[in-house]
Design a protein around this motif. Structure first.
Motif, PDB file in Angstrom:
ATOM      1  N   SER A  57      33.858 -41.607   6.965  1.00 53.45           N
ATOM      2  CA  SER A  57      32.474 -41.386   6.519  1.00 53.45           C
ATOM      3  C   SER A  57      31.943 -40.049   7.046  1.00 53.45           C
ATOM      4  O   SER A  57      31.132 -39.385   6.395  1.00 53.45           O
ATOM      5  CB  SER A  57      31.575 -42.533   6.988  1.00 53.45           C
ATOM      6  OG  SER A  57      32.041 -43.753   6.458  1.00 53.45           O
ATOM      7  N   THR A 100      27.837 -44.964   6.303  1.00 49.54           N
ATOM      8  CA  THR A 100      28.697 -45.989   6.899  1.00 49.54           C
ATOM      9  C   THR A 100      29.108 -47.014   5.856  1.00 49.54           C
ATOM     10  O   THR A 100      28.249 -47.695   5.302  1.00 49.54           O
ATOM     11  CB  THR A 100      28.024 -46.660   8.130  1.00 49.54           C
ATOM     12  OG1 THR A 100      28.759 -47.843   8.485  1.00 49.54           O
ATOM     13  CG2 THR A 100      26.572 -47.031   7.890  1.00 49.54           C
ATOM     14  N   SER A 102      30.801 -49.878   6.129  1.00 46.34           N
ATOM     15  CA  SER A 102      30.559 -51.273   6.513  1.00 46.34           C
ATOM     16  C   SER A 102      29.087 -51.533   6.807  1.00 46.34           C
ATOM     17  O   SER A 102      28.604 -52.646   6.660  1.00 46.34           O
ATOM     18  CB  SER A 102      31.375 -51.598   7.759  1.00 46.34           C
ATOM     19  OG  SER A 102      30.958 -50.765   8.835  1.00 46.34           O
ATOM     20  N   GLY A 103      28.410 -50.499   7.274  1.00 43.22           N
ATOM     21  CA  GLY A 103      27.027 -50.691   7.716  1.00 43.22           C
ATOM     22  C   GLY A 103      26.926 -51.449   9.017  1.00 43.22           C
ATOM     23  O   GLY A 103      25.849 -51.889   9.414  1.00 43.22           O
ATOM     24  N   VAL A 151      42.220 -51.571   5.609  1.00 39.99           N
ATOM     25  CA  VAL A 151      41.530 -50.960   6.747  1.00 39.99           C
ATOM     26  C   VAL A 151      41.269 -49.473   6.477  1.00 39.99           C
ATOM     27  O   VAL A 151      40.204 -48.949   6.780  1.00 39.99           O
ATOM     28  CB  VAL A 151      42.341 -51.174   8.055  1.00 39.99           C
ATOM     29  CG1 VAL A 151      41.861 -50.234   9.149  1.00 39.99           C
ATOM     30  CG2 VAL A 151      42.215 -52.624   8.509  1.00 39.99           C
ATOM     31  N   ALA A 152      42.242 -48.813   5.880  1.00 34.99           N
ATOM     32  CA  ALA A 152      42.056 -47.399   5.573  1.00 34.99           C
ATOM     33  C   ALA A 152      41.057 -47.244   4.419  1.00 34.99           C
ATOM     34  O   ALA A 152      41.222 -47.829   3.354  1.00 34.99           O
ATOM     35  CB  ALA A 152      43.386 -46.771   5.188  1.00 34.99           C
ATOM     36  N   ALA A 153      40.025 -46.474   4.659  1.00 37.78           N
ATOM     37  CA  ALA A 153      38.995 -46.277   3.637  1.00 37.78           C
ATOM     38  C   ALA A 153      39.526 -45.367   2.525  1.00 37.78           C
ATOM     39  O   ALA A 153      40.077 -44.305   2.798  1.00 37.78           O
ATOM     40  CB  ALA A 153      37.761 -45.657   4.280  1.00 37.78           C
ATOM     41  N   VAL A 354      34.127 -51.246  13.114  1.00 39.97           N
ATOM     42  CA  VAL A 354      34.200 -51.051  14.558  1.00 39.97           C
ATOM     43  C   VAL A 354      32.846 -51.407  15.151  1.00 39.97           C
ATOM     44  O   VAL A 354      31.942 -50.570  15.231  1.00 39.97           O
ATOM     45  CB  VAL A 354      34.608 -49.601  14.885  1.00 39.97           C
ATOM     46  CG1 VAL A 354      34.824 -49.441  16.392  1.00 39.97           C
ATOM     47  CG2 VAL A 354      35.893 -49.231  14.145  1.00 39.97           C
TER      48      VAL A 354
HETATM   49  C1  F6R Z   1      39.497 -44.497   8.138  1.00 39.86           C
HETATM   50  C2  F6R Z   1      38.457 -45.481   8.403  1.00 39.86           C
HETATM   51  C3  F6R Z   1      37.547 -45.288   9.558  1.00 39.86           C
HETATM   52  C4  F6R Z   1      36.091 -45.528   9.148  1.00 39.86           C
HETATM   53  C5  F6R Z   1      35.170 -45.462  10.362  1.00 39.86           C
HETATM   54  C6  F6R Z   1      33.711 -45.585   9.966  1.00 39.86           C
HETATM   55  O1  F6R Z   1      40.257 -44.840   7.044  1.00 39.86           O
HETATM   56  O2  F6R Z   1      38.342 -46.440   7.679  1.00 39.86           O
HETATM   57  O3  F6R Z   1      37.686 -44.004  10.100  1.00 39.86           O
HETATM   58  O4  F6R Z   1      35.745 -44.587   8.197  1.00 39.86           O
HETATM   59  O5  F6R Z   1      35.501 -46.487  11.255  1.00 39.86           O
HETATM   60  O6  F6R Z   1      33.457 -46.810   9.357  1.00 39.86           O
HETATM   61  P1  F6R Z   1      32.140 -47.060   8.538  1.00 39.86           P
HETATM   62  O7  F6R Z   1      32.136 -46.146   7.391  1.00 39.86           O
HETATM   63  O8  F6R Z   1      32.211 -48.512   8.156  1.00 39.86           O
HETATM   64  O9  F6R Z   1      30.988 -46.779   9.476  1.00 39.86           O
END
Ligand code: F6R
Length: 357
Positions: A57, A100, A102-103, A151-153, A354
């Motif tokens: 993000s 973010t 997931s928020g 898990v990977a965005a 996280v």
């Molecule tokens: C990488 C990945 C993480 C998230 C990071 C932020 O593929 O998924 O680097 O991008 O943990 O997460 P969010 O966007 O949920 O705040």
């Protein structure tokens, strides 16, 4: 529910043309100005803007900075939420955009709570309706990518970028000419992404090669510098290959020492003002004997005899090229990980959101 695919990651990568297309027809075509708080962007004198995010993000945030500065003429600070939380914030910005997926990312939420105390207005860009970030924000823009299981965005990243473009389009500060240019570019983008998905031959053979490497360097310039960072993050995350992303111009300030016959360099190119400088950097790398992989618009003659692998991608307006290049790098990471037999959807040591600092 993997819809016939082997992994969620590759399924989600393939959803991207549809997600981008759907958003085009709802918000952009109708020209709806669905922003209220983002109207702050149009204020005179210009407001100060902060963008906060983590991981992938954050890379979307870096691209947003570039676009807002380039197209709206506003200056923007981008910070990793985890760093922002550990220094004094002397001059609170008028507007903070928190990105973010997931928020629920603890570092981002903590930053939001701190900013609220300072009276900064908060705009959240998130993928999960009703998430904590949306409850802390004054206004939320949803990325509408649907649940992301891997898990990977992947799809959430391009959907974030899409929302950032929509934000720009909603801003009266954007010149008519740029509005038209961006609108057209976004309309043409889904079929260009489909073009990448339908043509994975070079990507797969390149992935086979990368799977034999013990380190990879990614470089880009301008709008595609954050994409180099994102490509490196994806590869280390799913294929466990040490990968580092650099601004191409920074190589000679140190990282060039890493470049050798056994350290391939993946270069992300666009057709823009950075192109010639990129070629100069590629020549410097070539002289050091490093294998060169270039991701570039089809028909880039400058790469002939220079790159060992060329991954040609469809031509698009350079303003939206990060989205297309991101898809190429997602596929590259996916197929490299597949080659290595990694647990692609659930990399070791990582969690989808996280929620601890
Ligand atoms: C990488 C990945 C993480 C998230 C990071 C932020 O593929 O998924 O680097 O991008 O943990 O997460 P969010 O966007 O949920 O705040």
């Amino acid at each position: 529910h993997k819809g016939g695919y082997d992994h969620f990651m590759i399924k989600e990568i393939h959803e991207q043309p549809r997600i981008i297309r759907e958003s085009n027809s709802t918000s952009i075509h109708s020209g709806v100005k669905d922003a209220e708080l983002s109207g702050i962007l149009s204020l005179d004198p210009p407001p100060s803007i902060l963008i906060l995010a983590c991981g992938t993000s954050y890379h979307a945030g870096l691209i947003a900075k570039y676009l807002v500065e380039e197209l709206l003429g506003l200056s923007v600070n981008v910070e990793l939420a985890s760093e922002f939380n550990y220094h004094r914030h002397r001059t609170p910005e008028a507007l903070a955009i928190v990105i973010t997926q997931s928020g629920e990312t603890a570092d981002a939420l903590l930053a939001m709570r701190r900013l609220r105390e300072h009276g900064t207005k908060l705009l959240a860009i998130t993928n999960v309706p009703g998430c904590t970030a949306s409850r802390l924000a004054d206004e939320t823009w949803y990325t509408g990518a649907g649940p992301e299981i891997s898990v990977a965005a992947t799809k959430s990243f391009t959907a974030q970028l899409k929302v950032i473009y929509r934000l720009l389009l909603s801003c009266s500060r954007l010149e008519r000419r740029d509005f038209d240019r961006l609108t057209l570019a976004l309309r043409l983008l889904p079929s260009a992404i489909q073009g990448v998905l339908d043509n994975q031959l070079e990507i797969r053979s390149c992935a086979k090669y990368l799977a034999s490497c013990s380190g990879v360097i990614f470089i880009g310039r301008g709008l595609n510098y954050p994409i180099a960072l994102e490509g490196a993050l994806k590869l280390k995350e799913v294929a466990y290959i040490p990968s580092q992303g650099y601004a191409a111009g920074e190589l000679k300030h140190g990282p060039l020492a890493l470049v050798s016959k056994t350290t391939p360099v993946v270069a992300v190119l666009g057709r823009d003002t950075t192109h010639d400088a990129m070629l100069t950097t590629l020549r410097e790398i070539k002289v050091r004997g490093a294998p060169l992989i270039a991701i570039a618009p089809k028909g880039d003659d400058g790469l002939d005899g220079l790159a060992d692998y060329i991954i040609p991608r469809p031509e698009v307006d350079n303003l939206v090229s990060p989205m297309l290049n991101a898809v190429v790098l997602q596929l590259l990471a996916y197929y490299t990980a597949l080659e290595l037999g990694c647990p692609i959807d659930m990399p070791r040591n990582l969690a989808k959101s996280v929620t601890v600092e």
